[in-house]
Enzyme design. Structure first.
Site, short mmCIF file in Angstrom:
data_model
loop_
_atom_site.label_atom_id
_atom_site.label_comp_id
_atom_site.label_asym_id
_atom_site.label_seq_id
_atom_site.Cartn_x
_atom_site.Cartn_y
_atom_site.Cartn_z
N GLU A 412 -5.79 -9.59 4.73
CA GLU A 412 -6.63 -9.21 4.73
C GLU A 412 -7.75 -9.49 3.67
O GLU A 412 -8.46 -9.24 3.72
CB GLU A 412 -5.97 -8.20 3.28
CG GLU A 412 -5.31 -6.96 3.34
CD GLU A 412 -4.33 -7.48 4.19
OE1 GLU A 412 -3.30 -8.52 4.10
OE2 GLU A 412 -3.11 -6.20 4.63
N HIS A 481 1.75 2.24 -1.96
CA HIS A 481 1.41 2.49 -0.87
C HIS A 481 0.29 3.91 -1.52
O HIS A 481 -0.01 4.47 -0.56
CB HIS A 481 2.30 2.90 0.45
CG HIS A 481 2.89 1.66 0.68
ND1 HIS A 481 3.45 0.40 0.39
CD2 HIS A 481 2.88 1.36 2.35
CE1 HIS A 481 4.03 -0.14 1.15
NE2 HIS A 481 3.07 -0.12 2.79
#
Ligand code: TPP
Ligand code: MG
Length: 679
Positions: A412, A481
């Site tokens: 990321e 999440h």
């Protein structure tokens, strides 16, 4: 263990084959550059001590050969990204001393309008894409700038300069890996001055040196004498040739030493011995090149003295010019945070009769915008062949090919850094964040780079980038999440934050996000992906950010709801209609910019307000909206504004607990009744 002496350290370098590309005049030119850098740094330090330069700066005295040698090997169209100790690089790439000095003094005509200071100097015309206050950041941005050159077919290459300390950052490895697999035209140039702040690099660099790390990525890695300008030049020239030929990056580690303290402000206790400092002064890069030019009969003592005098005059002229300049204005500074919108938005088209889902609407917008503008690219994990784990980029690879739809490693930091670098270099990247929680690993690129680059570089670069992906709970993916994070980004000046709640808005806002010249955080909701199809126009359209939608009209209470809460607010309103209450539901659609006008107009009509979001209530965007209502519509309120949000806990996995965690239609109805029946 005894520390190595300078001579011992310099014996660890690799031999550099002379390129024979350097003519006598090039050597003199490099020497002049080095003198210019040294004089600039000496005077900057004096001005700091005199209080005429007020912020900090990091001196590159002792390291001049790297800047001069490396930049001499570049073409004018080649780019550089530098770091906190970047004066030398920018001077060597041709930046004007006067505007640099003005920036250090915080003046309006400085390179950054006095808003960035020493650590953010950029000159896009000379392809200086900026210094950086975040250790290692230039490497991530460099991958994006290099990708932009590749896609443009310009043949330009770039250097990302960084220190030995930065070689311990994750971005070093992520960027090298990405540059290696994509064969990007980027040179990783590490200035190993043996310390990161006060920490000796020998104690924190595993594996026997930084250059050796290149082997892990199957790249050439060179450890060279960074105080030998010609060796630096020749090594960079070869790396640039390799990059131009499409063979990809090179890692160069140049050994050197900074003579001054870490920064002007540092004032640290001693951490280096006088003996060590003295040894390095004996390998002064300037005197070494001076002797070489003398031996070659290029420059005698008088000639050298003449150069030094000429450079001194240049620096004094720069100081005089900068000192006389005006200070920047706060109003102008504020106007530089984001790019003003260039064109008016068309009225929103009627929805028509063709129905697609929220997810399909986002895909359709990306597809149409990619067809409309070939600068739009997609970066992310699994975005290619399978179209992302939720399928939103499905079909884009087939339609636009692998150069524009790029599967990335699971990295990321560099996915986002690459995106920002590419945006600074003229592309319009869409970065998919597989699940928005992983944005924590992208925060530097979004918050420190994308949001601030334009401002701290004095309004120069535009950063047209979209960070998009799903957030929110409801499908039992647990705490890492499922968060709802809009407030994180809404708090950062320079970012726009879009939060569509239905298919029509999702398509129009995605088009607006891609067309925006500002960085946009585009939040989608997993539960909305699963929703029914709804009417959405087939033709492209963009919705103006900062225009709320009145989802349903009513007279007794205003509910301001976000994302998945909009539908629940409507359900609550339906239930209460049967009890005789008339509820107005407003979806802000974008929380930054936020349409307070529409919200206030509604509250002034209904005299009551409930704000509901799925994010944790404490510190949520609901607090901002409620405060705005209180400040601007207090006299109209018949009851305190109520806020609904998740409790002070992470999202639970258990399905019943997860359901209870999220505000329900019943909770919303309860809150509306409370404010409506409050005495
Ligand atoms: C991500 C990050 N961590 C820490 C800092 C604070 N800091 C600024 S410079 C520096 C040392 C960097 O060392 P190195 O990369 O070797 O560069 P040098 O200062 O030696 O040129 C540190 C720790 C920062 N600016 N950014
Ligand atoms: Mg260092």
């Amino acid at each position: 263990m005894r520390a190595m002496t300078t001579i011992e350290i310099l014996k660890t370098v690799d031999p550099v084959q002379p390129s024979n590309a350097l003519e006598g005049e090039d050597l003199v030119a490099m020497l002049t550059t080095m003198l210019r850098i040294r004089r600039f740094e000496q005077r900057a330090k004096e001005l700091f001590l005199d209080g005429r330069i007020k912020g900090t700066a990091h001196s590159s005295i002792g390291q001049e050969a790297i800047a001069a040698g490396a930049c001499k090997a570049l073409e004018p169209d080649d780019f550089i990204l530098t770091h906190h100790r970047g004066h030398g690089h920018t001077i060597a790439k041709g930046a004007e001393l006067s505007r640099m000095m003005a920036e250090l003094m915080g003046k309006a005509e400085g390179y950054c309008y006095g808003l960035g200071g020493s650590m953010h100097i950029a000159d896009f015309e000379r392809r200086i894409l900026g210094a950086n206050g975040i250790v290692g950041a230039g490497m991530g941005l460099g991958t994006g700038a290099a990708l932009a050159e590749r896609l443009r077919g310009s043949g330009a290459v770039g250097i990302a300069f960084f220190g030995d300390g930065a070689a311990s950052e994750g971005i070093f490895h992520e960027a090298m890996n990405l540059a290696a697999i994509w064969k990007l035209p980027l040179i990783f140039f590490c200035e190993n001055n043996l310390y990161g702040l006060t920490t000796p690099s020998a104690g924190v660099i595993a594996g026997g040196g930084i250059a050796r790390r290149a082997a892990a990525y199957d790249l050439p890695g060179h450890r060279i004498d960074g105080n030998d300008a010609a060796a630096v030049h020749d090594t960079v020239l070869r790396a640039a040739l390799r990059a131009r030929a499409g063979e990809g990056p090179t890692l160069i580690e140049a050994l050197t030493y900074r003579w001054d303290d870490h920064s002007m402000r540092a004032n640290l206790p001693r951490y280096r011995t006088e003996e060590e400092e003295e040894q390095w002064r004996h390998v002064d890069p300037i005197l070494r090149l001076r002797d070489r030019t003398a031996e070659a009969g290029l420059l005698d003592e008088r000639g050298y003295g003449g150069l030094a005098t000429q450079v001194e005059r240049e620096v004094e002229d720069a100081i005089d010019w900068a000192s006389a300049l005006p200070e920047p204005e706060l109003e102008t500074a504020q106007a530089l945070v984001t790019v003003p919108r260039r064109e008016a938005f068309e009225p929103e088209p009627p929805a028509g009769s063709r129905a697609i889902t929220y997810a399909q609407a986002i895909t359709e917008a990306m597809h149409q915008e990619m067809a409309r503008d070939e600068g739009v690219i997609v970066l992310g994990e699994d975005v290619g062949q399978i179209g992302g784990i939720f399928g939103l980029t499905r079909g884009l690879l087939e339609a636009f090919g692998p150069e524009r739809v790029r599967d990335t490693p699971i990295a990321e930091g560099v996915i986002s850094g690459c995106g920002v670098g590419a945006a600074m270099s003229g592309l319009r990247p869409i970065v998919e964040i597989q699940l928005f929680d992983f944005v924590s690993l992208m925060m530097d690129s979004i918050v420190n780079q994308a949001a601030k680059a334009r401002f701290m570089m004095g309004g120069k670069p535009t950063i047209p980038i979209v960070f998009r992906g799903p957030q929110g709970a409801g499908i039992r993916l647990a705490a890492q999440h499922c968060q709802s994070l809009e407030a994180w980004f809404a708090h950062v000046p320079g970012l726009e934050v879009y939060t569509p709640s239905c298919a029509y808005d999702a398509k129009g806002l995605m088009a607006a996000a891609i067309r925006s010249d500002n960085p946009v955080v585009f939040l989608e909701h997993k539960l909305l992906y699963l929703g029914d199809a709804a009417p959405v126009p087939e033709a492209p359209y963009a919705i103006e950010p900062g225009r709320a939608r009145v989802v349903r009209e009513g007279g007794d209470c205003t509910v301001i709801a976000l994302m998945a809460m909009v539908e629940r607010a409507v359900q609550a309103a339906e239930r209460l209609r049967r009890k005789g209450l008339s509820v107005e539901v407003i979806d802000p659609r974008t929380v930054k910019p936020l349409d307070m006008e529409t919200i206030l107009a509604s509250v002034r009509k209904t005299n009551r307000a409930v704000v509901v979001h799925e994010a944790v209530r404490f510190g949520g965007i609901g607090g901002e909206i409620a405060a705005g209502i209180m400040e601007q519509a207090f006299d109209w309120l018949d009851a305190p504004v109520r806020r609904l949000g998740a409790p002070e806990m992470p999202v639970p996995y258990n399905d019943r607990l997860e359901r209870d965690y999220m505000p329900s239609a019943q909770d919303i109805a309860g809150a509306i009744e409370e404010v409506c029946y409050a005495q």
